[in-house]
Design a protein around this motif. Structure first.
Motif, PDB file in Angstrom:
ATOM      1  N   GLY A 178       0.835  -1.190   0.000  1.00 56.57           N
ATOM      2  CA  GLY A 178       0.000   0.000   0.000  1.00 56.57           C
ATOM      3  C   GLY A 178       0.873   1.245   0.000  1.00 56.57           C
ATOM      4  O   GLY A 178       2.065   1.165   0.288  1.00 56.57           O
ATOM      5  N   PRO A 224      -3.938  -0.445  -2.301  1.00 61.45           N
ATOM      6  CA  PRO A 224      -4.425   0.326  -1.160  1.00 61.45           C
ATOM      7  C   PRO A 224      -3.654   1.639  -1.058  1.00 61.45           C
ATOM      8  O   PRO A 224      -2.425   1.642  -1.094  1.00 61.45           O
ATOM      9  CB  PRO A 224      -4.125  -0.587   0.029  1.00 61.45           C
ATOM     10  N   ASP A 258     -13.000   6.895  -3.973  1.00 61.27           N
ATOM     11  CA  ASP A 258     -12.613   5.648  -3.332  1.00 61.27           C
ATOM     12  C   ASP A 258     -11.181   5.607  -2.831  1.00 61.27           C
ATOM     13  O   ASP A 258     -10.615   4.537  -2.641  1.00 61.27           O
ATOM     14  CB  ASP A 258     -12.915   4.458  -4.242  1.00 61.27           C
ATOM     15  N   LEU A 268      -5.356   2.217   8.041  1.00 64.63           N
ATOM     16  CA  LEU A 268      -6.221   2.211   6.851  1.00 64.63           C
ATOM     17  C   LEU A 268      -5.606   1.380   5.732  1.00 64.63           C
ATOM     18  O   LEU A 268      -6.312   0.711   4.973  1.00 64.63           O
ATOM     19  CB  LEU A 268      -6.474   3.638   6.366  1.00 64.63           C
ATOM     20  N   ILE A 269      -4.288   1.417   5.633  1.00 64.41           N
ATOM     21  CA  ILE A 269      -3.624   0.569   4.633  1.00 64.41           C
ATOM     22  C   ILE A 269      -3.838  -0.897   5.008  1.00 64.41           C
ATOM     23  O   ILE A 269      -4.259  -1.707   4.172  1.00 64.41           O
ATOM     24  CB  ILE A 269      -2.109   0.865   4.565  1.00 64.41           C
ATOM     25  N   GLU A 283      -6.109  -2.319   6.843  1.00 66.51           N
ATOM     26  CA  GLU A 283      -7.501  -2.735   6.659  1.00 66.51           C
ATOM     27  C   GLU A 283      -7.763  -3.079   5.194  1.00 66.51           C
ATOM     28  O   GLU A 283      -8.366  -4.100   4.875  1.00 66.51           O
ATOM     29  CB  GLU A 283      -8.457  -1.599   7.082  1.00 66.51           C
ATOM     30  N   GLN A 284      -7.296  -2.235   4.334  1.00 67.17           N
ATOM     31  CA  GLN A 284      -7.508  -2.468   2.909  1.00 67.17           C
ATOM     32  C   GLN A 284      -6.759  -3.718   2.448  1.00 67.17           C
ATOM     33  O   GLN A 284      -7.266  -4.502   1.638  1.00 67.17           O
ATOM     34  CB  GLN A 284      -7.063  -1.256   2.081  1.00 67.17           C
ATOM     35  N   HIS A 326     -10.817  -5.476   3.892  1.00 66.65           N
ATOM     36  CA  HIS A 326     -11.957  -4.786   4.485  1.00 66.65           C
ATOM     37  C   HIS A 326     -12.155  -3.452   3.801  1.00 66.65           C
ATOM     38  O   HIS A 326     -11.218  -2.858   3.273  1.00 66.65           O
ATOM     39  CB  HIS A 326     -11.721  -4.561   5.982  1.00 66.65           C
ATOM     40  N   SER A 327     -13.386  -2.991   3.843  1.00 66.80           N
ATOM     41  CA  SER A 327     -13.602  -1.662   3.281  1.00 66.80           C
ATOM     42  C   SER A 327     -13.461  -0.651   4.412  1.00 66.80           C
ATOM     43  O   SER A 327     -13.694  -0.958   5.574  1.00 66.80           O
ATOM     44  CB  SER A 327     -14.973  -1.574   2.633  1.00 66.80           C
ATOM     45  N   VAL A 328     -13.069   0.529   4.063  1.00 67.80           N
ATOM     46  CA  VAL A 328     -12.827   1.546   5.090  1.00 67.80           C
ATOM     47  C   VAL A 328     -13.593   2.815   4.753  1.00 67.80           C
ATOM     48  O   VAL A 328     -13.955   3.042   3.595  1.00 67.80           O
ATOM     49  CB  VAL A 328     -11.316   1.887   5.178  1.00 67.80           C
TER      50      VAL A 328
END
Lengths: 327, 327
Positions: free
Chosen positions: A120, A139, A150, A301-302, A304-305, A309-311
Motif C-alpha cells: 500500500g 491500497p 474511493d 487504513l492501509i 484494513e484495505q 476490508h472496506s474503510v
DNA sequence: TTGTAAGCGTTATCAA
DNA sequence: TTGATAACGCTTACAA
C-alpha cells in the motif's frame, strides 16, 4: 559463505523444507520436539528467512510505501516517524520517498513502489493529476487531499482550525490581518484554513490580505522573502495567521528583526503543532493537529484495505487551539 | 485483474520470456523492430517488472537500509532526505528505520533489514555492542562511530569543531563555560567535541562544567530540565557550548525565559548547522557539518562496497564556524 | 504428522 | 539472434 537457505536448515535438522516452512510459519500441528530440532538448526546456521522469496511466493511484501515532499520538514519528519513506528509494530517495513513536490519524481516513486510490490502507499505528497492515483490499483491513503471517491483521506479539521485561529486574532484586537499559506493550485484541503480566514474577516469586516508560497512550497528562503514583501506593502499589519508553524516561526523572526514586538505590536498564530515549536521563544500559538494519531490511522487504513476490508473515506481529526506567547 | 507478468508480455508480443527479459535489461543485440514490439506490448499491458522476483533472481535488492534514532530530529531528518535523494538517483530505494535508541528495536531492525536482503545498511544509530555489527556481513557504513577496523565511518571533524566553538566563546570573553552534550556511554565520536572543550578550558584556565543528556538522548523535555538545572547550580555561567543546534535552541530559550540577554549576558554556540536554525532569532552561532555531502558519501560507500570495491575506513568532514547572533 | 512437487516472476545458462 | 529450462528461496496444494 552465502546466507543459509531453508534447504540448509532442513538438511541440518533432518526434515523436509516443508516442515521447516511449517515451523517458520507456525502452521499445523508441530511437536515440541520437532520445533526444538528445527529452531536449533536455525540458530546454528544463523538462518534468516529470505523475505524476498517469501514475498514473491505469498504475493505480499509487508512493505508500505510513504511519499512525502521532504522528510526534513518538521511536520513530515514527525509524521514519518510515527508511521514507521506503527508499521513496525505491525510487522511492516517502510519504503521512504521524498517527492520534493516534483511531478516526475513523484511519478517515478509511485512506479517504483508498484514495481516493488508494496502492499500500500501513503501519500503525503500529491502533485499529479487525479488520474495518476486512480491507476495505482493498490491500497492508498492520502493526507490532506481528496483524490476521488474511493481513496480514503486523512486531514485535520482545516476549516475549524482556520476559524479558531482567525477568531483568536480578531478577539485579541487585531484589525489588519494577513494570511500566509500554500499555493492555491496545490489542490489540498489545507486551503480550507484560508477559506475560514476569508469568511471570518469578511463577516467581521476586518481588513485583510493573503499571501501564498509558490507552487513548489517548502522553500524556507521564500518564506523570508514573503514576509519582507508583506511588511513592505503593509507595515501596519497587526496579526498573521500562518498556515504552518514553520511559516509562523519565520514570521516571528521577521517581526523581531524589524523591531515589531510580539504579541504587543503584532500577533502570530501558526498551524500543525509540531513538537519543535517548543524550542522557540516565545512559543508559538498554534492550531494543533494530532500528528501521531493521524500517522497511526494512515497505517491502519492501509492494513484494513490489505486485509480486504472496506474503510471509511473521510477521516477528519479535531484540532486544538494551543495558546503560546505570540498572541 | 492481477498485475501482468513477463509471460503476458511475451505472449502479447509473440516472443519468449527470455527475449522480453533481454529487452527489459537491454542485454545482447536487439533489433529496433523487436524492441518496439516488446515495448509496445508492455505499454499496452501497463507492465511493471516485479522487483521482488528480479531481486530474488539476481540476489540483489537495490535497497539500502537506514537506521536513525528519530527521523523527526532535524539533523537526522535532513540526513535522511539527502540519503534518499542520492540513493534514488542511483536507482536504489530506502528502507527507513527509527531505533529510538532502543537496543531491542535496533536489533530487530537489523534483523529485518538482513531478512529483506538489503544491499547495505547505513547506521545513524548504534546502541548495540560492536559484536552485533560485525555479524551483519553486509556492506555497512556508520555515522559518528568507529565500530571496528573494517566498517567505514563518516563523521565531522568533531575535535576541531569543539575547538572552534570553545575558542570562540573564550575569545569573546566568556569566563564561566558550560558544555551540554550526549551521554558519555554512547560510544560516539561526537564526544570529541567535549574533549576539545575540556582541553581548551583547562589549557586556558577557564572555569567550566559539563552536563550530558541521559543515555536515551533526544528527549526535548530533558533538554529543558538540563538547562534549568544548569542555571540553578551555576546562575553566572556566561557561555554555553551545546553539542547540537537543537540543544542550543533550548539554551537560547532558557536564557530568554530567565531574563538573560544573549549574547550580552551569555553566549551560546551550537553544532550541526541544521537548516532549521534559520528560523530562530537571533540565528544561532554554530559549527556546521556538511550534512548533504555526508549523506551522499554514505550512499556512495555502500555502493562501492556492493560493487566489490574496497573503501577507505575513515571519512572525516571539515567543519565550519558559522557566526550567528548568539555570540 | 510429514513429504513431494508445483508455483511465485524473474534471470541466466545453454543450445539451436 | 532467439528460446527452453533450470535456478533464486520460499509457500502451499495434494499425497502419503
Amino acid at each position: 559463505m552465502d546466507m543459509p537457505t531453508i534447504k540448509d536448515v532442513a538438511l541440518k535438522a533432518g526434515v523436509s523444507v516443508t516442515t521447516v516452512s511449517r515451523v517458520l510459519n507456525n502452521r499445523g500441528y508441530l511437536s515440541e520436539e520437532l520445533k526444538a530440532k528445527v529452531y536449533g538448526a536455525m540458530k546454528e546456521l544463523n538462518y534468516r528467512p529470505n523475505e524476498l522469496a517469501r514475498s514473491l511466493s505469498r504475493s505480499k511484501s509487508n512493505i508500505i510505501g510513504l511519499i512525502v515532499p521532504h522528510v526534513s520538514h518538521p511536520f513530515f519528519g514527525e509524521l514519518a516517524g510515527h508511521i514507521e513506528d506503527h508499521a513496525y509494530r505491525h510487522g511492516y517495513k517502510l519504503l521512504l520517498c521524498n517527492s520534493q513536490l516534483d511531478k516526475s519524481k513523484e511519478l517515478d516513486h509511485i512506479d517504483m513502489l508498484r514495481s516493488s510490490r508494496v502492499d500500500g502507499i501513503i501519500m503525503g505528497s500529491h502533485t499529479l493529476e487525479v488520474e495518476a492515483y486512480n491507476q495505482i490499483h493498490l491500497p492508498v491513503v492520502t493526507f490532506d487531499r481528496k483524490l476521488s471517491d474511493d481513496i480514503p483521506y486523512i486531514c485535520s479539521d482545516n476549516y475549524k482550525g482556520g476559524l479558531l485561529a482567525t477568531t483568536l486574532l480578531v478577539d485579541r484586537g487585531c484589525r489588519k490581518l494577513a494570511h500566509i499559506g500554500g499555493h492555491p493550485h496545490l489542490n489540498v484541503l489545507s486551503l480550507d484554513r484560508h477559506k475560514a480566514f476569508q469568511d471570518i474577516v469578511e463577516q467581521r469586516g476586518i481588513w485583510h490580505t493573503s499571501l501564498h508560497t509558490d507552487i513548489n512550497g517548502f522553500n524556507f528562503h521564500e518564506y523570508e522573502r514573503l514576509l519582507e514583501l508583506l511588511f513592505q506593502e503593509h507595515p501596519d499589519v497587526d496579526g498573521i495567521f500562518a498556515s504552518s508553524d514553520v511559516i509562523a516561526a519565520y514570521a516571528l523572526k521577521a517581526c523581531r528583526e524589524s523591531g515589531r514586538r510580539v504579541p504587543e505590536d503584532i500577533k502570530i498564530i501558526g498551524y500543525d503543532g509540531i513538537s519543535l515549536r517548543g524550542l522557540l521563544t516565545p512559543s508559538i500559538t498554534t492550531i494543533r493537529q494530532p500528528i501521531e494519531a493521524m500517522g497511526k490511522l494512515a497505517v491502519d487504513l492501509i492494513l484494513e484495505q490489505v486485509e480486504g476490508h472496506s474503510v471509511a473515506m473521510e477521516h477528519i481529526f479535531p484540532v486544538e487551539l494551543e495558546v503560546g506567547g505570540t498572541t
